[in-house]
Design an enzyme around this catalytic site. Structure first.
Site, PDB file in Angstrom:
ATOM      1  N   SER B 136     -84.508  80.091-107.941  1.00  0.00           N
ATOM      2  CA  SER B 136     -85.485  80.470-106.921  1.00  0.00           C
ATOM      3  C   SER B 136     -86.664  79.511-106.846  1.00  0.00           C
ATOM      4  O   SER B 136     -87.121  78.973-107.860  1.00  0.00           O
ATOM      5  CB  SER B 136     -86.028  81.872-107.216  1.00  0.00           C
ATOM      6  OG  SER B 136     -86.839  82.294-106.140  1.00  0.00           O
ATOM      7  N   SER B 147     -87.720  89.417-107.314  1.00  0.00           N
ATOM      8  CA  SER B 147     -86.581  90.229-107.789  1.00  0.00           C
ATOM      9  C   SER B 147     -85.777  90.764-106.609  1.00  0.00           C
ATOM     10  O   SER B 147     -84.556  90.851-106.679  1.00  0.00           O
ATOM     11  CB  SER B 147     -87.063  91.366-108.689  1.00  0.00           C
ATOM     12  OG  SER B 147     -87.833  92.275-107.946  1.00  0.00           O
ATOM     13  N   ASP B 205     -89.632  95.083-100.178  1.00  0.00           N
ATOM     14  CA  ASP B 205     -89.284  93.711-100.553  1.00  0.00           C
ATOM     15  C   ASP B 205     -87.843  93.384-100.191  1.00  0.00           C
ATOM     16  O   ASP B 205     -87.558  92.309 -99.650  1.00  0.00           O
ATOM     17  CB  ASP B 205     -89.498  93.498-102.060  1.00  0.00           C
ATOM     18  CG  ASP B 205     -90.977  93.508-102.427  1.00  0.00           C
ATOM     19  OD1 ASP B 205     -91.807  93.871-101.579  1.00  0.00           O
ATOM     20  OD2 ASP B 205     -91.292  93.149-103.585  1.00  0.00           O
TER      21      ASP B 205
END
Lengths: 397, 397
Positions: B136, B147, B205
């Protein structure tokens, strides 16, 4: 015939909370600032009235007959609510040799003096033969109520000389104050003096100058707070000039552009003023150190809100940063966009921290006074009780 | 049997407006951040499943028979709304040799991988024989949805390998996306993966990671915005650690202490989110430069409000000052008290100003990325279309 030598003082004012929001109907708290204007009153030569304003370079004196003749023209058509009228002011200007439209402090101060002297003496007695000197610790044009403090001092002195109010100072006393009723009369005449200088003042500044302490102002209604503490502050003038009119218009424009975002900010400011009033009124009976962090929090929150309203300025940000670096909390006071800020000095602030903060503020090019808010209103003093500095300034005339 | 080598990416997220206020029922806007998590998917040796996470030092591989046996225990009592259950996670930890209560990123990432792999394959197909590498661009633990981006990439790759969703990338294409229906499935599995890592996530998210662009979040309801522009920003990590839980509790305490002062601030933040939504939705059809000063004004106002809520920090003040000195506007994003800030870069910002701002921010000890918000959601890539930097990072495994 006036025979005593005495002094009168009146405090300046700062807005503690509610500047700008008050224009839109919210509550503001104005507090008396212990930077004062002092007026020394002495018997003059028979048939002479003289005034000196050493701060603005005014030194004038007139014969009583001339003033009595002028008073006839001024007092002819007296309607208190319309006084001073345009005609009255024109006649005074002509008499004093002041050009129409002159707006310099010395012109307006002379005009207000003549107006108050003649209008008060026309109502309550003869043109007095006295020597008046007025000097102020307040800077002019900084939104600190210097013109109102001047008008309050003049109103008290002239009303006393003409016998409209008592002379409450007993022999041997250093200071004394007037009764509630007398203060109301002083305030109403001071307001008329303010009108000569400002045209259409709110009446808040002369009320603070008269009653001192703190007062609540909302939608034209002025209510003195019952009992308030005296709080130590730093008053800092960034000396950045600003136009109150432009700042007020900018706030209005922002509210029209984003009403749903801006109106709640005004509501929050209103609540700060009201909560702050509660804290101030609780402090004299319960002087706990726990009140100070709350007052500091209100300063911080309102300073953010005033920035949101668009009346902040980099100089004010700097002021807040500098004082924050000494663990002190500040907010702008008045119109913003420069001008003045106030910094709370809780009782446990070390003298070293205060000195360091003052030095750092001065190093920014600001002017800084260590003073108090919640100061007493208009006060009568024996001259011997005044400080050497004040006596010296009054003697410069 | 999976035969292609492909990559999946998903964006991180930032809160544009409404952090903290959202906890109290107000609207928040979350936007996709073009710092992405990349997953490379390759056919593996027959009967082997392997995962590498070079960023957190994970390199694991398992035999299919062992996984199938474990899957029997995991899938036995499947109730989606309660999944993952405590028992499932205990079984996975035991299998992977992870101590109970281990909360290091590598432990949670391994656990989420195993859970998603087994639960998805139990429902849609056999345990796949593939090699997965995930890397990432997002820092972990900075509130940027790293996450969730990981869980979204895993969900998309595993659902595709098991045949639950299509492989939409045609030969010769560099990128492709899934249908709305497939995205909904990816999102729901990503949410379950997020639960392994975060316990009780809001779902924002993973929704941003899946759909990209921007979405509105209020009282548990997530609504993707129709069309939003891609906006250039600086994302700055002050690297000041903070506790979200403590900050949220502090806000609640302030509101209980001064409800009349604080509740209007929440209302104003709510209005900022809603007005900002309107501006964002108007921009694609009418990409006028006039929108940017409005977006900047919203940044400034909300930054003041967040300070009023008590979630500011000297490092964030510094960030705002530094960018203001380059005429750029910033606000904190997320929990505050340190953490990250975002700075809008309007189209007319000169490259020199951006470079100077970045240098000054790095000189403060901050980490700074020039990136975009409103980025696309989960995306399928041909490996050859990935940048050399990303390919290099994925090859480190």
């Amino acid at each position: 015939m006036w025979r005593r030598e005495l002094a009168v003082s009146a405090p300046g004012k700062v807005i503690l909370h509610g500047e700008h929001a008050v224009v839109l109907g919210k509550v503001a708290l104005a507090v008396a600032l212990d930077l004062r204007t002092f007026l020394r009153l002495r018997p003059g030569a028979e048939g002479r009235l003289s005034v000196s304003l050493p701060g603005v370079g005014v030194r004038r004196s007139w014969d009583s007959p001339g003033l009595r003749a002028l008073r006839g023209r001024i007092a002819a058509d007296e309607d208190e609510s319309k006084s001073p009228s345009v005609e009255q002011l024109d006649a005074l200007r002509e008499f004093a040799g002041i050009a129409a439209g002159a707006s310099a402090p010395e012109s307006l101060a002379t005009l207000a003096f003549l107006y108050m002297c003649l209008a008060i003496s026309a109502k309550y007695g003869d043109v007095p033969s006295v020597e008046i000197v007025v000097w102020s610790e307040l800077p002019t044009g900084a939104g600190l109520g210097s013109s109102a403090a001047y008008a309050v001092c003049l109103a008290a002195a002239l009303l006393m000389v003409c016998g409209a109010i008592s002379c409450p100072l007993q022999e041997g006393e250093s200071t004394s104050r007037w009764t509630e009723e007398e203060l109301t009369l002083i305030n109403s005449w001071a307001f008329r003096g303010e009108r000569v200088i400002h045209g259409n003042p709110s009446g808040v500044d002369n009320a603070v100058g008269t009653w001192g302490g703190a007062l609540r102002y909302q939608a034209g209604k002025i209510t003195p707070l019952k009992r308030v503490p005296t709080l130590r502050i730093l008053l800092t003038n960034t000396k950045v000039p600003r136009s109150t009119k432009t700042l007020v218009a900018g706030v209005k424009e922002k509210i029209l552009k984003f009403p749903a975002i801006m109106n709640p900010v005004l509501d929050s400011i209103d609540a700060i003023s009201q909560e702050c009033q509660s804290v101030l009124e609780a402090m004299p009976a319960n002087p706990s150190p726990e009140h100070y962090p709350v007052l500091e929090e209100f300063f911080d929150i309102n300073q953010h809100h005033l920035n949101v309203l668009g009346v902040g300025h980099p100089s004010l940000d700097r002021l807040c940063q500098v004082t924050a670096s000494h663990s002190l909390h500040s907010k702008l006071t008045g119109a913003g966009g420069g001008g003045c800020g106030i910094t709370l000095l809780p009782p446990d602030t070390s003298p070293l921290a205060v000195e360091a903060a003052k030095q750092d503020l001065c190093a920014c090019g600001f002017e800084c006074w260590e003073t108090k808010i919640g100061a007493p209103g208009v006060t009568l003093h024996s001259c011997s009780s005044l400080s050497a500095q004040v006596l010296h300034a009054l003697a410069q005339s």
